[in-house]
Design an enzyme around this catalytic site. Structure first.
Site, short mmCIF file in Angstrom:
data_model
loop_
_atom_site.label_atom_id
_atom_site.label_comp_id
_atom_site.label_asym_id
_atom_site.label_seq_id
_atom_site.Cartn_x
_atom_site.Cartn_y
_atom_site.Cartn_z
N PHE A 12 3.18 8.01 -6.59
CA PHE A 12 3.59 6.69 -7.07
C PHE A 12 2.40 5.74 -7.31
N ILE A 13 1.68 5.38 -6.25
CA ILE A 13 0.63 4.37 -6.42
C ILE A 13 -0.57 4.98 -7.15
N ASP A 34 -4.47 16.55 -6.78
CA ASP A 34 -3.17 16.34 -6.17
C ASP A 34 -2.53 17.71 -5.90
N THR A 121 -2.11 1.37 4.98
CA THR A 121 -0.87 0.60 4.99
C THR A 121 -0.86 -0.46 6.10
N ASP A 122 -0.08 -1.49 5.92
CA ASP A 122 0.08 -2.51 6.97
C ASP A 122 0.83 -1.96 8.18
N GLU A 123 1.49 -0.80 8.00
CA GLU A 123 2.28 -0.25 9.11
C GLU A 123 1.42 0.19 10.29
N TYR A 148 4.59 8.79 10.69
CA TYR A 148 3.85 8.42 9.47
C TYR A 148 2.78 7.38 9.77
N LYS A 152 -1.42 7.48 9.68
CA LYS A 152 -2.23 6.59 8.81
C LYS A 152 -3.22 5.80 9.69
N LYS A 187 12.58 6.28 -1.55
CA LYS A 187 12.19 4.98 -1.02
C LYS A 187 13.28 3.93 -1.29
N PHE A 188 13.24 2.83 -0.54
CA PHE A 188 14.33 1.86 -0.49
C PHE A 188 14.77 1.34 -1.87
N ILE A 189 13.86 0.71 -2.60
CA ILE A 189 14.27 0.04 -3.85
C ILE A 189 14.74 1.05 -4.90
N LEU A 204 22.30 0.29 3.30
CA LEU A 204 21.41 -0.57 4.09
C LEU A 204 21.35 -0.05 5.52
N HIS A 274 12.95 1.60 14.06
CA HIS A 274 12.81 0.77 12.84
C HIS A 274 11.91 -0.45 13.05
P1 NAD Z 1 3.57 9.22 -2.72
O1 NAD Z 1 4.24 10.03 -1.66
O2 NAD Z 1 4.36 8.73 -3.88
O3 NAD Z 1 2.32 10.03 -3.31
C1 NAD Z 1 1.47 10.79 -2.50
C2 NAD Z 1 0.73 11.79 -3.39
O4 NAD Z 1 -0.19 12.52 -2.57
C3 NAD Z 1 1.66 12.82 -4.04
O5 NAD Z 1 1.34 12.96 -5.40
C4 NAD Z 1 1.38 14.10 -3.28
O6 NAD Z 1 1.56 15.28 -4.06
C5 NAD Z 1 -0.07 13.91 -2.87
N1 NAD Z 1 -0.42 14.68 -1.66
C6 NAD Z 1 0.22 14.67 -0.47
N2 NAD Z 1 -0.41 15.53 0.39
C7 NAD Z 1 -1.46 16.05 -0.28
C8 NAD Z 1 -2.47 16.98 0.05
N3 NAD Z 1 -2.52 17.56 1.26
N4 NAD Z 1 -3.41 17.28 -0.87
C9 NAD Z 1 -3.38 16.71 -2.11
N5 NAD Z 1 -2.44 15.84 -2.50
C10 NAD Z 1 -1.48 15.52 -1.60
O7 NAD Z 1 2.89 8.00 -1.93
P2 NAD Z 1 2.52 6.54 -2.41
O8 NAD Z 1 3.62 5.63 -2.07
O9 NAD Z 1 1.98 6.59 -3.79
O10 NAD Z 1 1.32 6.22 -1.38
C11 NAD Z 1 -0.03 6.49 -1.74
C12 NAD Z 1 -0.94 5.99 -0.63
O11 NAD Z 1 -0.75 4.60 -0.44
C13 NAD Z 1 -0.66 6.63 0.74
O12 NAD Z 1 -1.91 6.84 1.38
C14 NAD Z 1 0.17 5.59 1.48
O13 NAD Z 1 -0.01 5.69 2.87
C15 NAD Z 1 -0.45 4.32 0.92
N6 NAD Z 1 0.43 3.12 0.93
C16 NAD Z 1 1.67 3.17 0.37
C17 NAD Z 1 2.46 2.02 0.32
C18 NAD Z 1 3.82 2.01 -0.33
O14 NAD Z 1 4.51 1.00 -0.27
N7 NAD Z 1 4.26 3.08 -0.98
C19 NAD Z 1 1.97 0.83 0.88
C20 NAD Z 1 0.69 0.83 1.46
C21 NAD Z 1 -0.08 1.98 1.46
O1 TDX Z 2 18.16 3.69 1.99
C1 TDX Z 2 17.43 2.92 2.64
N1 TDX Z 2 17.98 1.81 3.21
C2 TDX Z 2 17.25 0.91 3.92
O2 TDX Z 2 17.80 -0.08 4.43
C3 TDX Z 2 16.01 3.14 2.78
C4 TDX Z 2 15.36 4.36 2.17
C5 TDX Z 2 15.28 2.22 3.50
N2 TDX Z 2 15.87 1.13 4.05
C6 TDX Z 2 15.04 0.13 4.76
C7 TDX Z 2 14.01 0.66 5.74
C8 TDX Z 2 12.90 -0.37 5.63
O3 TDX Z 2 13.18 -1.48 6.46
O4 TDX Z 2 14.27 -0.52 3.73
C9 TDX Z 2 12.95 -0.84 4.18
C10 TDX Z 2 11.93 -0.15 3.28
O5 TDX Z 2 12.02 1.25 3.50
P1 TDX Z 2 11.03 2.31 2.79
O6 TDX Z 2 11.11 2.17 1.33
O7 TDX Z 2 11.30 3.64 3.40
O8 TDX Z 2 9.61 1.72 3.20
P2 TDX Z 2 8.86 1.49 4.60
O9 TDX Z 2 9.39 2.36 5.67
O10 TDX Z 2 8.81 0.01 4.84
O11 TDX Z 2 7.38 2.04 4.21
C11 TDX Z 2 6.82 1.77 2.91
O12 TDX Z 2 5.88 0.73 2.97
C12 TDX Z 2 4.67 1.00 3.64
C13 TDX Z 2 6.17 3.01 2.31
O13 TDX Z 2 7.13 4.05 2.23
C14 TDX Z 2 4.97 3.43 3.10
O14 TDX Z 2 4.32 4.53 2.48
C15 TDX Z 2 4.02 2.28 3.18
O15 TDX Z 2 2.95 2.61 4.03
#
Ligand code: NAD
Ligand code: TDX
Length: 332
Positions: A12-13, A34, A121-123, A148, A152, A187-189, A204, A274
């Site tokens: 994704f990112i 990847d 991540t902020d987590e 997770y 991280k 993911k949620f959204i 939810l 949670h």
């Molecule tokens: P994602 O799961 O959509 O993408 C992860 C990618 O990494 C995938 O393409 C997957 O194939 C690849 N990958 C996983 N394991 C691998 C491996 N062993 N070798 C090579 N490739 C591998 O995740 P995302 O949401 O795009 O997150 C990307 C980064 O940003 C992560 O490090 C995550 O912790 C961080 N992050 C995500 C969020 C968020 O809201 N999604 C917020 C803050 C930080």
């Molecule tokens: O169906 C759902 N219903 C619901 O209420 C899902 C999938 C989630 N949720 C809630 C859980 C969380 O409070 O929504 C919130 C967001 O959930 P996620 O999308 O799973 O995100 P979160 O757990 O907050 O983590 C995300 O943000 C930080 C990313 O997945 C991480 O990769 C990132 O580090």
């Protein structure tokens, strides 16, 4: 041209980062590595395959990482297992990719003296109370909750240790919850948007009072570029855009924007452990590097995201039944 190696660039990112970089930073020559796990999708890069080099491979593969790091100037490390709910079902892939994978990259960085930017991540800071006005800052102690977030946190500590002990050239950033195109429908959204598009009820967890600090993925990626341009080696920067909302508000807004009754959702089993609230204070990034977000209207950002999933049904529809079956087993 600066040679940029992007790990996890089909996720994704990472994929949004590839598109953003090609559009705004022509000074970079891009290679993506990847593994194409369930979360990586080569289609995310389809339109730019002639402009980048793509390698399918694992960041835990020492020989491959050694070669790729030696051939590039800067490594931006996105690759990780990223979904909390999956880490509760099976933590092992998280330990492997997030910890061993990051250590593999660090050892190659140390060997060849290249620059690393580590995406986190902020987590890693755990959570804040719902009635607390505090936000996370760069000095908040690490206190991760899930498999997770703890892997991280461990990956961040590895980077910090390699900076301190081996003087590698590295920066770190910890961002809040991203939203936007190409986000996996687990993911949620995107789960709620694709539920509505599939005739399913949005789900939810628990009370829905939990708060997340939403940021558009392009704002995350513009911040990463600010750090690549102006960040100081050894420093960590928090990335956030003041997008705090509770989950109930997000579901209701999505329903309303999609022309449905805003109460047409159901409460399902809560996530074990949670985290209650995340909130980022990004003053350091704004003051020291002059970064500002562009997408400050969450409602408009959600509308654009809904449009993207509506117009790209082929991208997600084959995965939908499998994802929902896995959630259903947990009463979610
Ligand atoms: P994602 O799961 O959509 O993408 C992860 C990618 O990494 C995938 O393409 C997957 O194939 C690849 N990958 C996983 N394991 C691998 C491996 N062993 N070798 C090579 N490739 C591998 O995740 P995302 O949401 O795009 O997150 C990307 C980064 O940003 C992560 O490090 C995550 O912790 C961080 N992050 C995500 C969020 C968020 O809201 N999604 C917020 C803050 C930080
Ligand atoms: O169906 C759902 N219903 C619901 O209420 C899902 C999938 C989630 N949720 C809630 C859980 C969380 O409070 O929504 C919130 C967001 O959930 P996620 O999308 O799973 O995100 P979160 O757990 O907050 O983590 C995300 O943000 C930080 C990313 O997945 C991480 O990769 C990132 O580090």
């Amino acid at each position: 041209m600066t040679k940029l190696l992007i790990t996890g660039g089909a996720g994704f990112i990472g994929a949004n980062f590839v598109h953003y970089t090609l559009k705004n930073h022509p000074e970079y020559q891009i290679t993506v590595i990847d593994k194409l796990t369930y979360a990586g999708n080569i289609d995310n890069l389809k339109s730019v395959m002639n402009k980048i080099k793509f390698i399918q491979g694992d960041i835990c593969d020492r020989e491959l990482i050694d070669k790729l790091v030696s051939q590039n100037d800067i490594i931006v490390h996105f690759a990780a297992e990223s979904h909390n709910d999956n880490s509760l079902r099976d933590p092992w892939p998280f330990i492997q990719s997030n910890l061993i994978g990051t250590a593999t990259i660090l050892e190659a960085i140390r060997k060849y003296g290249k620059r690393l930017h580590h995406i986190s991540t902020d987590e890693v800071y755990g959570d804040l109370e719902l009635d607390d006005l505090a936000k996370f800052t760069e000095t908040t102690p690490y206190n991760a909750s899930s498999p997770y977030s703890s892997t991280k946190a461990g990956s961040d500590l590895l980077v910090k240790a390699w900076v301190r002990s081996f003087s590698i050239n590295a920066t770190l950033s910890n961002c809040s919850n991203n939203y936007g195109p190409y986000q996996h429908i687990e993911k949620f959204i995107p789960r709620q948007i694709t539920n509505i598009l599939s005739g399913l009820t949005p789900k939810l967890y628990g009370t829905g009072e939990q708060v997340r600090d939403w940021i558009h993925v392009d704002d995350h990626n513009s911040a990463v570029h600010s750090i690549l341009d102006k960040g100081k080696s050894g420093e960590l920067y928090l990335i956030g855009a003041n997008g705090e909302q509770n989950n109930k508000y997000i579901v209701e807004t999505i329903l309303e924007l999609m022309g449905r009754d805003k109460n047409a959702y159901e409460h399902v089993n809560d996530r074990p452990g949670h985290d209650q609230r995340y909130a980022i204070d990004s003053t350091k990034l704004r003051i020291q590097l002059g970064w500002e977000p562009n997408f400050t209207n969450l409602r408009e950002g959600l509308k654009a995201t809904i449009d993207w999933y509506t117009n790209n049904e082929d991208w997600w529809k084959n995965e939908k039944a499998k994802i929902e079956a896995a959630y259903a087993k947990q009463g979610q």
